[in-house]
Motif scaffolding. Structure first.
Motif, PDB file in Angstrom:
ATOM      1  N   ILE A  70       0.852  -1.191   0.000  1.00  0.00           N
ATOM      2  CA  ILE A  70       0.000   0.000   0.000  1.00  0.00           C
ATOM      3  C   ILE A  70       0.886   1.239   0.000  1.00  0.00           C
ATOM      4  CG2 ILE A  70      -1.655   1.359   1.328  1.00  0.00           C
ATOM      5  CD1 ILE A  70      -2.888  -1.210   2.285  1.00  0.00           C
ATOM      6  N   ILE A  71       0.616   2.109  -0.960  1.00  0.00           N
ATOM      7  CA  ILE A  71       1.337   3.374  -1.058  1.00  0.00           C
ATOM      8  C   ILE A  71       0.316   4.494  -0.936  1.00  0.00           C
ATOM      9  CG2 ILE A  71       2.849   4.816  -2.475  1.00  0.00           C
ATOM     10  CD1 ILE A  71       3.570   2.266  -4.051  1.00  0.00           C
ATOM     11  N   THR A  72       0.483   5.332   0.076  1.00  0.00           N
ATOM     12  CA  THR A  72      -0.390   6.490   0.235  1.00  0.00           C
ATOM     13  C   THR A  72       0.291   7.687  -0.424  1.00  0.00           C
ATOM     14  OG1 THR A  72      -1.106   5.589   2.341  1.00  0.00           O
ATOM     15  CG2 THR A  72      -1.694   7.865   1.888  1.00  0.00           C
ATOM     16  N   VAL A  73      -0.444   8.360  -1.290  1.00  0.00           N
ATOM     17  CA  VAL A  73       0.111   9.475  -2.064  1.00  0.00           C
ATOM     18  C   VAL A  73      -0.633  10.753  -1.707  1.00  0.00           C
ATOM     19  CG1 VAL A  73       0.457  10.388  -4.389  1.00  0.00           C
ATOM     20  CG2 VAL A  73       0.700   7.944  -3.973  1.00  0.00           C
ATOM     21  N   ASN A  92      -8.510  15.217   1.292  1.00  0.00           N
ATOM     22  CA  ASN A  92      -7.431  14.701   2.127  1.00  0.00           C
ATOM     23  C   ASN A  92      -7.993  14.263   3.480  1.00  0.00           C
ATOM     24  OD1 ASN A  92      -5.193  15.581   4.345  1.00  0.00           O
ATOM     25  ND2 ASN A  92      -4.289  14.622   2.563  1.00  0.00           N
ATOM     26  N   THR A  93      -7.717  13.010   3.851  1.00  0.00           N
ATOM     27  CA  THR A  93      -8.188  12.484   5.133  1.00  0.00           C
ATOM     28  C   THR A  93      -7.050  12.191   6.097  1.00  0.00           C
ATOM     29  OG1 THR A  93      -8.138  10.204   4.327  1.00  0.00           O
ATOM     30  CG2 THR A  93     -10.216  11.417   4.069  1.00  0.00           C
ATOM     31  N   GLY A  94      -5.814  12.296   5.609  1.00  0.00           N
ATOM     32  CA  GLY A  94      -4.654  11.936   6.426  1.00  0.00           C
ATOM     33  C   GLY A  94      -4.194  10.535   6.063  1.00  0.00           C
ATOM     34  N   LYS A  95      -2.905  10.315   6.188  1.00  0.00           N
ATOM     35  CA  LYS A  95      -2.281   9.076   5.746  1.00  0.00           C
ATOM     36  C   LYS A  95      -2.893   7.830   6.396  1.00  0.00           C
ATOM     37  CE  LYS A  95       2.309   7.104   5.134  1.00  0.00           C
ATOM     38  NZ  LYS A  95       3.748   7.375   5.258  1.00  0.00           N
ATOM     39  N   ARG A  96      -2.978   7.803   7.710  1.00  0.00           N
ATOM     40  CA  ARG A  96      -3.473   6.609   8.404  1.00  0.00           C
ATOM     41  C   ARG A  96      -4.938   6.322   8.085  1.00  0.00           C
ATOM     42  NH1 ARG A  96       1.088   5.578   8.215  1.00  0.00           N
ATOM     43  NH2 ARG A  96       2.580   6.060   9.825  1.00  0.00           N
ATOM     44  N   GLN A  97      -5.741   7.348   8.017  1.00  0.00           N
ATOM     45  CA  GLN A  97      -7.160   7.152   7.694  1.00  0.00           C
ATOM     46  C   GLN A  97      -7.310   6.646   6.262  1.00  0.00           C
ATOM     47  OE1 GLN A  97      -9.770   7.456   9.933  1.00  0.00           O
ATOM     48  NE2 GLN A  97     -10.918   6.449   8.310  1.00  0.00           N
ATOM     49  N   ALA A  98      -6.513   7.189   5.344  1.00  0.00           N
ATOM     50  CA  ALA A  98      -6.564   6.735   3.953  1.00  0.00           C
ATOM     51  C   ALA A  98      -6.163   5.262   3.859  1.00  0.00           C
ATOM     52  CB  ALA A  98      -5.648   7.595   3.088  1.00  0.00           C
ATOM     53  N   GLN A  99      -5.126   4.870   4.588  1.00  0.00           N
ATOM     54  CA  GLN A  99      -4.711   3.464   4.596  1.00  0.00           C
ATOM     55  C   GLN A  99      -5.816   2.572   5.153  1.00  0.00           C
ATOM     56  OE1 GLN A  99      -1.111   3.813   6.889  1.00  0.00           O
ATOM     57  NE2 GLN A  99       0.178   3.978   5.065  1.00  0.00           N
ATOM     58  N   TYR A 100      -6.400   2.994   6.246  1.00  0.00           N
ATOM     59  CA  TYR A 100      -7.483   2.226   6.865  1.00  0.00           C
ATOM     60  C   TYR A 100      -8.658   2.065   5.893  1.00  0.00           C
ATOM     61  CZ  TYR A 100     -11.526   1.120   9.731  1.00  0.00           C
ATOM     62  OH  TYR A 100     -12.657   0.548  10.208  1.00  0.00           O
TER      63      TYR A 100
END
Length: 124
Positions: A7-10, A71-79
């Motif tokens: 998983i890559i968050t951009v 934009n939701t933030g990195k951790r939220q996007a990953q979740y």
């Protein structure tokens, strides 16, 4: 060999750095199946990054892009992405989940080396 999901968050990444990261994943020597999931967390430079998403390298089987409107933030996007994968892709069941930054360039044997101790431990 176990299936791996990367998983890559951009978020507002420079396209050339993201492309280098994707190339490094495509060159992995790991023999198992690798799925690559990119979650774009509402990048403002989407026009530039879309060029990478349309690149021939990224159009291969097992590569997926998901774009968030805001934009939701990195951790939220990953979740959100992991939850979406579980609900929408029930046939993709990776044994290992790896997250990397969008500017990370992996050595060709990085996945192999990362999983080696885990595989040794689980085979006991």
């Amino acid at each position: 060999m176990p299936t791996v999901a990367i998983i890559i968050t951009v978020y507002n990444e420079k396209p050339e750095l993201l492309l280098r990261s994707l190339v490094s994943i495509s060159l992995q020597t790991y023999k198992g199946r690798i799925f690559t999931f990119v979650i774009d967390d509402g990048s403002k430079n989407l026009d530039e990054i879309n060029e990478v998403y349309r690149d021939e390298l990224f159009q291969r089987d097992g590569n997926f892009v998901f774009k968030l409107q805001r934009n939701t933030g990195k951790r939220q996007a990953q979740y959100n992405l992991v939850k979406f994968i579980k609900e929408s892709f029930p046939t993709i069941t990776p044994e290992w989940l790896i997250t990397i930054d969008s500017d990370t360039v992996l050595q060709q044997d990085a996945i192999e080396k990362l999983l080696r101790p885990c595989l040794l431990y689980t085979s006991r």
